[in-house]
Scaffold this motif. Structure first.
Motif, PDB file in Angstrom:
ATOM      1  N   PHE A  28     -80.548  31.231 -39.170  1.00  0.00           N
ATOM      2  CA  PHE A  28     -79.178  31.687 -39.385  1.00  0.00           C
ATOM      3  C   PHE A  28     -78.508  30.807 -40.424  1.00  0.00           C
ATOM      4  N   TRP A  29     -77.506  31.387 -41.088  1.00  0.00           N
ATOM      5  CA  TRP A  29     -76.723  30.682 -42.088  1.00  0.00           C
ATOM      6  C   TRP A  29     -75.365  30.343 -41.494  1.00  0.00           C
ATOM      7  N   TYR A  30     -74.827  29.195 -41.922  1.00  0.00           N
ATOM      8  CA  TYR A  30     -73.470  28.830 -41.539  1.00  0.00           C
ATOM      9  C   TYR A  30     -72.733  28.390 -42.799  1.00  0.00           C
ATOM     10  N   ARG A  31     -71.627  29.064 -43.074  1.00  0.00           N
ATOM     11  CA  ARG A  31     -70.782  28.728 -44.224  1.00  0.00           C
ATOM     12  C   ARG A  31     -69.536  28.020 -43.689  1.00  0.00           C
ATOM     13  N   PRO A  32     -69.531  26.677 -43.656  1.00  0.00           N
ATOM     14  CA  PRO A  32     -68.472  25.952 -42.946  1.00  0.00           C
ATOM     15  C   PRO A  32     -67.094  26.010 -43.581  1.00  0.00           C
ATOM     16  N   ILE A  33     -67.008  26.235 -44.891  1.00  0.00           N
ATOM     17  CA  ILE A  33     -65.715  26.128 -45.561  1.00  0.00           C
ATOM     18  C   ILE A  33     -65.144  27.495 -45.926  1.00  0.00           C
ATOM     19  N   MET A  34     -65.962  28.339 -46.533  1.00  0.00           N
ATOM     20  CA  MET A  34     -65.451  29.584 -47.093  1.00  0.00           C
ATOM     21  C   MET A  34     -65.832  30.818 -46.286  1.00  0.00           C
ATOM     22  N   GLY A  35     -66.244  30.653 -45.042  1.00  0.00           N
ATOM     23  CA  GLY A  35     -66.769  31.779 -44.280  1.00  0.00           C
ATOM     24  C   GLY A  35     -65.885  33.004 -44.240  1.00  0.00           C
ATOM     25  N   ASP A  36     -64.699  32.902 -43.623  1.00  0.00           N
ATOM     26  CA  ASP A  36     -63.858  34.081 -43.440  1.00  0.00           C
ATOM     27  C   ASP A  36     -63.282  34.589 -44.755  1.00  0.00           C
ATOM     28  N   GLU A  37     -62.882  33.671 -45.650  1.00  0.00           N
ATOM     29  CA  GLU A  37     -62.351  34.085 -46.948  1.00  0.00           C
ATOM     30  C   GLU A  37     -63.430  34.778 -47.770  1.00  0.00           C
ATOM     31  N   PHE A  38     -64.656  34.249 -47.718  1.00  0.00           N
ATOM     32  CA  PHE A  38     -65.760  34.863 -48.447  1.00  0.00           C
ATOM     33  C   PHE A  38     -66.022  36.278 -47.935  1.00  0.00           C
ATOM     34  N   ARG A  39     -65.966  36.449 -46.620  1.00  0.00           N
ATOM     35  CA  ARG A  39     -66.199  37.775 -46.027  1.00  0.00           C
ATOM     36  C   ARG A  39     -65.157  38.763 -46.508  1.00  0.00           C
ATOM     37  N   THR A  40     -63.888  38.348 -46.547  1.00  0.00           N
ATOM     38  CA  THR A  40     -62.808  39.240 -46.968  1.00  0.00           C
ATOM     39  C   THR A  40     -62.973  39.640 -48.430  1.00  0.00           C
ATOM     40  N   ASN A  41     -63.262  38.660 -49.281  1.00  0.00           N
ATOM     41  CA  ASN A  41     -63.365  38.932 -50.718  1.00  0.00           C
ATOM     42  C   ASN A  41     -64.615  39.711 -51.088  1.00  0.00           C
ATOM     43  N   HIS A  42     -65.713  39.501 -50.361  1.00  0.00           N
ATOM     44  CA  HIS A  42     -66.979  40.137 -50.715  1.00  0.00           C
ATOM     45  C   HIS A  42     -67.377  41.255 -49.761  1.00  0.00           C
ATOM     46  N   GLN A  43     -66.535  41.522 -48.758  1.00  0.00           N
ATOM     47  CA  GLN A  43     -66.805  42.572 -47.776  1.00  0.00           C
ATOM     48  C   GLN A  43     -68.207  42.424 -47.206  1.00  0.00           C
ATOM     49  N   THR A  44     -68.501  41.223 -46.734  1.00  0.00           N
ATOM     50  CA  THR A  44     -69.827  40.930 -46.198  1.00  0.00           C
ATOM     51  C   THR A  44     -69.681  40.052 -44.968  1.00  0.00           C
ATOM     52  N   GLU A  45     -70.772  39.420 -44.537  1.00  0.00           N
ATOM     53  CA  GLU A  45     -70.772  38.624 -43.328  1.00  0.00           C
ATOM     54  C   GLU A  45     -69.798  37.456 -43.430  1.00  0.00           C
ATOM     55  N   GLY A  46     -69.419  36.901 -42.293  1.00  0.00           N
ATOM     56  CA  GLY A  46     -68.497  35.778 -42.257  1.00  0.00           C
ATOM     57  C   GLY A  46     -69.202  34.444 -42.263  1.00  0.00           C
ATOM     58  N   ALA A  47     -68.649  33.497 -41.530  1.00  0.00           N
ATOM     59  CA  ALA A  47     -69.145  32.127 -41.539  1.00  0.00           C
ATOM     60  C   ALA A  47     -70.527  32.010 -40.901  1.00  0.00           C
ATOM     61  N   PHE A  48     -70.821  32.814 -39.904  1.00  0.00           N
ATOM     62  CA  PHE A  48     -72.077  32.741 -39.161  1.00  0.00           C
ATOM     63  C   PHE A  48     -72.892  34.003 -39.426  1.00  0.00           C
ATOM     64  N   VAL A  49     -74.098  33.863 -40.004  1.00  0.00           N
ATOM     65  CA  VAL A  49     -74.910  35.020 -40.381  1.00  0.00           C
ATOM     66  C   VAL A  49     -76.322  34.868 -39.801  1.00  0.00           C
ATOM     67  N   MET A  50     -76.677  35.746 -38.894  1.00  0.00           N
ATOM     68  CA  MET A  50     -78.048  35.769 -38.365  1.00  0.00           C
ATOM     69  C   MET A  50     -78.972  36.439 -39.383  1.00  0.00           C
ATOM     70  N   LYS A  51     -80.176  35.910 -39.514  1.00  0.00           N
ATOM     71  CA  LYS A  51     -81.202  36.503 -40.366  1.00  0.00           C
ATOM     72  C   LYS A  51     -82.313  37.034 -39.461  1.00  0.00           C
ATOM     73  N   ASP A  52     -83.248  37.758 -40.032  1.00  0.00           N
ATOM     74  CA  ASP A  52     -84.331  38.333 -39.228  1.00  0.00           C
ATOM     75  C   ASP A  52     -85.238  37.239 -38.663  1.00  0.00           C
ATOM     76  N   PRO A  53     -85.548  37.288 -37.362  1.00  0.00           N
ATOM     77  CA  PRO A  53     -86.513  36.343 -36.801  1.00  0.00           C
ATOM     78  C   PRO A  53     -87.927  36.710 -37.241  1.00  0.00           C
ATOM     79  N   TYR A  54     -88.878  35.820 -36.987  1.00  0.00           N
ATOM     80  CA  TYR A  54     -90.255  36.089 -37.395  1.00  0.00           C
ATOM     81  C   TYR A  54     -91.257  35.532 -36.389  1.00  0.00           C
ATOM     82  N   LEU A  55     -92.438  36.139 -36.390  1.00  0.00           N
ATOM     83  CA  LEU A  55     -93.597  35.628 -35.671  1.00  0.00           C
ATOM     84  C   LEU A  55     -94.431  34.860 -36.685  1.00  0.00           C
TER      85      LEU A  55
END
Length: 195
Positions: free
Chosen positions: A79-106
């Motif tokens: 998972f990704w964590y964007r500690p500073i620009m999370g919510d603002e980045f989501r609003t401006n880019h219409q995408t995920e916020g501060a906490f973003v899960m990625k696909d797990p793997y075997l």
């Protein structure tokens, strides 16, 4: 006369416990600003801020079961964590916020695919599970990845060098976009000094 120890007692002393075969690891990679230009964004190669790339911490958790002294099998969670620009980045880019899960793997890993003297090549194979909304929307069936880590230890020194390489092939369903990325390649050379 004392009877000899039974084979059961001997086996109990030798047999590894289940917990001895399980490992859990964590790797964190911080993508931050340039040292000479502190900001909330990662830098562009030519300098300045990349306003599409805020500071980010990539987190990788792996669990593994030791199959033998060189091979493991397990599951990885990213998972990704964007500690500073999370919510603002989501609003401006219409995408995920501060906490973003990625696909797990075997994952199946081998620590010594090739080991000759001071040269060692380790590798792993991964199959990604399309668990995130982004992957399901892209009609991803799976991603298959092969990673190799080559290292050469210079004799009688603390120096070593090598390269990490990977190739990932994504397999999409028939409804996938024509612009979906099928192949990803990476090559990262490194020189190391042991303190």
């Amino acid at each position: 006369e004392t009877p000899p120890a039974t084979s059961t007692t001997t086996a109990q002393n030798v047999a590894p416990r289940l917990l001895d075969k399980i490992s859990v690891s964590y790797l964190g990679i911080f993508y931050g600003p340039a040292i000479n230009h502190l900001s909330s964004y990662q830098p562009l190669p030519e300098g300045g801020d990349d306003f599409d790339s805020p500071q980010m911490l990539e987190n990788l958790f792996n669990t593994a079961y030791k199959l033998n002294d060189k091979m493991t099998a397990g599951v990885g969670v990213v998972f990704w964590y964007r500690p500073i620009m999370g919510d603002e980045f989501r609003t401006n880019h219409q995408t995920e916020g501060a906490f973003v899960m990625k696909d797990p793997y075997l994952k199946v890993a081998h620590s010594k695919v090739l080991n000759k003297g001071n040269l060692n090549i380790a590798g792993d194979l991964r199959a990604y599970i399309p668990a995130t909304e982004a992957s399901r929307n892209a009609n991803l069936i799976t991603g298959l990845r092969s990673t190799q880590s080559t290292n050469y230890q210079i004799p009688n020194s603390r120096w070593s060098f090598g390269a990490d390489t990977l190739i990932r092939a994504n397999i999409f369903g028939s409804n996938a976009s024509a612009s979906a990325k099928d192949i990803s390649l990476y090559f990262g050379p490194h020189v190391d000094f042991q303190i």
